[in-house]
Design a protein around this motif. Structure first.
Motif, PDB file in Angstrom:
ATOM      1  N   PHE A 163      -2.860  10.155   0.569  1.00 56.08           N
ATOM      2  CA  PHE A 163      -2.216   9.154   1.420  1.00 56.08           C
ATOM      3  C   PHE A 163      -1.116   8.419   0.651  1.00 56.08           C
ATOM      4  CE2 PHE A 163      -6.659   9.561   2.914  1.00 56.08           C
ATOM      5  CZ  PHE A 163      -6.377  10.238   4.084  1.00 56.08           C
ATOM      6  N   TRP A 164      -1.387   8.116  -0.617  1.00 53.51           N
ATOM      7  CA  TRP A 164      -0.349   7.513  -1.463  1.00 53.51           C
ATOM      8  C   TRP A 164       0.836   8.472  -1.600  1.00 53.51           C
ATOM      9  CZ3 TRP A 164      -0.168   2.592  -2.386  1.00 53.51           C
ATOM     10  CH2 TRP A 164      -1.337   1.847  -2.500  1.00 53.51           C
ATOM     11  N   ALA A 165       0.542   9.748  -1.801  1.00 52.51           N
ATOM     12  CA  ALA A 165       1.614  10.734  -1.957  1.00 52.51           C
ATOM     13  C   ALA A 165       2.490  10.796  -0.702  1.00 52.51           C
ATOM     14  CB  ALA A 165       1.027  12.112  -2.264  1.00 52.51           C
ATOM     15  N   LEU A 166       1.870  10.777   0.461  1.00 51.62           N
ATOM     16  CA  LEU A 166       2.650  10.787   1.704  1.00 51.62           C
ATOM     17  C   LEU A 166       3.559   9.568   1.800  1.00 51.62           C
ATOM     18  CD1 LEU A 166       0.008  11.987   4.327  1.00 51.62           C
ATOM     19  CD2 LEU A 166       2.071  13.213   3.601  1.00 51.62           C
ATOM     20  N   MET A 167       3.013   8.387   1.504  1.00 53.69           N
ATOM     21  CA  MET A 167       3.802   7.155   1.639  1.00 53.69           C
ATOM     22  C   MET A 167       4.945   7.086   0.632  1.00 53.69           C
ATOM     23  SD  MET A 167       0.979   4.205   2.537  1.00 53.69           S
ATOM     24  CE  MET A 167      -0.119   4.530   1.155  1.00 53.69           C
ATOM     25  N   ILE A 168       4.716   7.615  -0.573  1.00 52.71           N
ATOM     26  CA  ILE A 168       5.718   7.507  -1.635  1.00 52.71           C
ATOM     27  C   ILE A 168       6.702   8.676  -1.618  1.00 52.71           C
ATOM     28  CG2 ILE A 168       6.036   7.516  -4.155  1.00 52.71           C
ATOM     29  CD1 ILE A 168       3.288   6.011  -4.267  1.00 52.71           C
ATOM     30  N   LEU A 169       6.201   9.898  -1.456  1.00 52.36           N
ATOM     31  CA  LEU A 169       7.038  11.085  -1.587  1.00 52.36           C
ATOM     32  C   LEU A 169       7.617  11.591  -0.264  1.00 52.36           C
ATOM     33  CD1 LEU A 169       4.819  13.005  -4.160  1.00 52.36           C
ATOM     34  CD2 LEU A 169       6.825  11.561  -4.621  1.00 52.36           C
ATOM     35  N   ALA A 170       6.962  11.265   0.841  1.00 52.92           N
ATOM     36  CA  ALA A 170       7.446  11.743   2.150  1.00 52.92           C
ATOM     37  C   ALA A 170       7.374  10.620   3.180  1.00 52.92           C
ATOM     38  CB  ALA A 170       6.614  12.941   2.594  1.00 52.92           C
ATOM     39  N   ASP A 221      -6.681  -1.490  -2.242  1.00 52.51           N
ATOM     40  CA  ASP A 221      -5.296  -1.184  -2.608  1.00 52.51           C
ATOM     41  C   ASP A 221      -4.666  -0.218  -1.603  1.00 52.51           C
ATOM     42  OD1 ASP A 221      -5.543  -2.828  -4.795  1.00 52.51           O
ATOM     43  OD2 ASP A 221      -5.543  -1.215  -6.279  1.00 52.51           O
ATOM     44  N   LEU A 222      -5.429   0.774  -1.160  1.00 57.25           N
ATOM     45  CA  LEU A 222      -4.897   1.716  -0.173  1.00 57.25           C
ATOM     46  C   LEU A 222      -4.623   1.006   1.149  1.00 57.25           C
ATOM     47  CD1 LEU A 222      -4.064   4.556   0.653  1.00 57.25           C
ATOM     48  CD2 LEU A 222      -6.481   5.032   1.159  1.00 57.25           C
ATOM     49  N   PHE A 223      -5.511   0.139   1.563  1.00 60.92           N
ATOM     50  CA  PHE A 223      -5.297  -0.599   2.804  1.00 60.92           C
ATOM     51  C   PHE A 223      -4.052  -1.474   2.706  1.00 60.92           C
ATOM     52  CE2 PHE A 223      -6.026  -3.874   6.002  1.00 60.92           C
ATOM     53  CZ  PHE A 223      -6.373  -3.102   7.091  1.00 60.92           C
ATOM     54  N   VAL A 224      -3.892  -2.154   1.584  1.00 56.67           N
ATOM     55  CA  VAL A 224      -2.716  -2.993   1.370  1.00 56.67           C
ATOM     56  C   VAL A 224      -1.458  -2.125   1.263  1.00 56.67           C
ATOM     57  CG1 VAL A 224      -1.588  -4.567  -0.272  1.00 56.67           C
ATOM     58  CG2 VAL A 224      -3.972  -4.932   0.379  1.00 56.67           C
ATOM     59  N   GLY A 225      -1.553  -0.998   0.557  1.00 55.89           N
ATOM     60  CA  GLY A 225      -0.411  -0.089   0.447  1.00 55.89           C
ATOM     61  C   GLY A 225       0.022   0.427   1.797  1.00 55.89           C
ATOM     62  N   ARG A 226      -0.933   0.742   2.645  1.00 55.75           N
ATOM     63  CA  ARG A 226      -0.624   1.193   4.003  1.00 55.75           C
ATOM     64  C   ARG A 226       0.112   0.096   4.769  1.00 55.75           C
ATOM     65  NH1 ARG A 226      -2.422  -0.079   8.710  1.00 55.75           N
ATOM     66  NH2 ARG A 226      -2.213   1.384  10.405  1.00 55.75           N
ATOM     67  N   ARG A 273       2.040   9.781  11.380  1.00 53.78           N
ATOM     68  CA  ARG A 273       0.832  10.110  12.149  1.00 53.78           C
ATOM     69  C   ARG A 273      -0.430   9.852  11.336  1.00 53.78           C
ATOM     70  NH1 ARG A 273       3.135  15.726  14.378  1.00 53.78           N
ATOM     71  NH2 ARG A 273       4.482  14.854  15.978  1.00 53.78           N
ATOM     72  N   VAL A 274      -0.418  10.278  10.094  1.00 52.08           N
ATOM     73  CA  VAL A 274      -1.614  10.171   9.261  1.00 52.08           C
ATOM     74  C   VAL A 274      -1.805   8.742   8.758  1.00 52.08           C
ATOM     75  CG1 VAL A 274      -2.670  10.933   7.091  1.00 52.08           C
ATOM     76  CG2 VAL A 274      -1.541  12.598   8.588  1.00 52.08           C
ATOM     77  N   VAL A 275      -0.776   8.195   8.144  1.00 52.74           N
ATOM     78  CA  VAL A 275      -0.881   6.877   7.522  1.00 52.74           C
ATOM     79  C   VAL A 275      -0.874   5.772   8.577  1.00 52.74           C
ATOM     80  CG1 VAL A 275       0.210   5.319   5.853  1.00 52.74           C
ATOM     81  CG2 VAL A 275       0.119   7.750   5.396  1.00 52.74           C
ATOM     82  N   GLY A 276      -0.465   6.096   9.786  1.00 51.01           N
ATOM     83  CA  GLY A 276      -0.477   5.105  10.849  1.00 51.01           C
ATOM     84  C   GLY A 276      -1.864   4.582  11.175  1.00 51.01           C
ATOM     85  N   ILE A 327      -0.534   0.683  -6.456  1.00 55.50           N
ATOM     86  CA  ILE A 327      -1.582   1.588  -6.939  1.00 55.50           C
ATOM     87  C   ILE A 327      -2.097   1.109  -8.296  1.00 55.50           C
ATOM     88  CG2 ILE A 327      -2.084   3.902  -7.836  1.00 55.50           C
ATOM     89  CD1 ILE A 327       0.037   4.975  -5.901  1.00 55.50           C
ATOM     90  N   LEU A 328      -1.186   0.754  -9.168  1.00 54.75           N
ATOM     91  CA  LEU A 328      -1.555   0.418 -10.549  1.00 54.75           C
ATOM     92  C   LEU A 328      -2.107  -0.995 -10.706  1.00 54.75           C
ATOM     93  CD1 LEU A 328       1.491   2.048 -12.356  1.00 54.75           C
ATOM     94  CD2 LEU A 328      -0.807   3.013 -12.017  1.00 54.75           C
TER      95      LEU A 328
END
Length: 160
Positions: free
Chosen positions: A16-23, A90-95, A31-34, A119-120
């Motif tokens: 999920f982090w990869a999708l948000m950062i790289l794509a 962190d993932l929830f906040v990143g989203r 669709r996924v991270v939504g 993330i860090l």
């Protein structure tokens, strides 16, 4: 078992982090991270670690002391549970950062380093995003301007 769950925790969040950062602009990312349910696998790991130890965890979290928390986190199960707790939040906040940046038209090139920081060092990433969003205003025409002006400089469609 705690070692296995510890290793699994970030592996479950990393895609999920990869999708948000790289794509960030890919339609499948939206669709996924939504969905906030992307944190569910990590929350399951947390539950697997905490629920069997609830008798030891509850006294520490209901009447926290530094020594009690140190003792709990000093165990493999306690450290793995704390890690799952951090990764999940962190993932929830990143989203939320990713979604908020898209809504505000903050460019992906500005958002990506904030997500890496989240993330860090989770709270610092959130603080940087809050500072960035405070100076980034959506204009009436759907565009954005760093100083909050009214001329549209970005398309109304999601750009982050």
């Amino acid at each position: 078992m705690s070692g296995t769950l510890f290793g699994l925790t970030f592996a479950l969040a990393a895609p999920f982090w990869a999708l948000m950062i790289l794509a960030p602009r890919w339609s499948w990312t939206a669709r996924v991270v939504g969905s906030p349910l992307i944190v569910a696998p990590v929350l399951l790991v947390y539950a697997l670690l905490v629920l069997p130890a609830l008798g030891a965890v509850l006294p520490v979290v209901t009447a926290p002391t530094l020594d009690g928390l140190r003792d709990l986190l000093g165990t493999a199960d306690g450290a793995a549970a704390a890690w799952a707790h951090m990764i999940g939040f962190d993932l929830f906040v990143g989203r939320w950062i990713w979604s908020d940046a898209r809504e505000r038209g903050i460019p992906a090139l500005l958002t990506a380093p904030v997500l890496v920081l989240t993330i860090l060092l989770g709270p610092l990433g959130l603080a940087v995003h809050l500072a960035l969003r405070a100076g980034w205003r959506r204009t009436a025409g759907g565009g954005t301007r760093r100083d909050g002006g009214t001329d549209a400089v970005a398309p109304a469609a999601p750009v982050a």
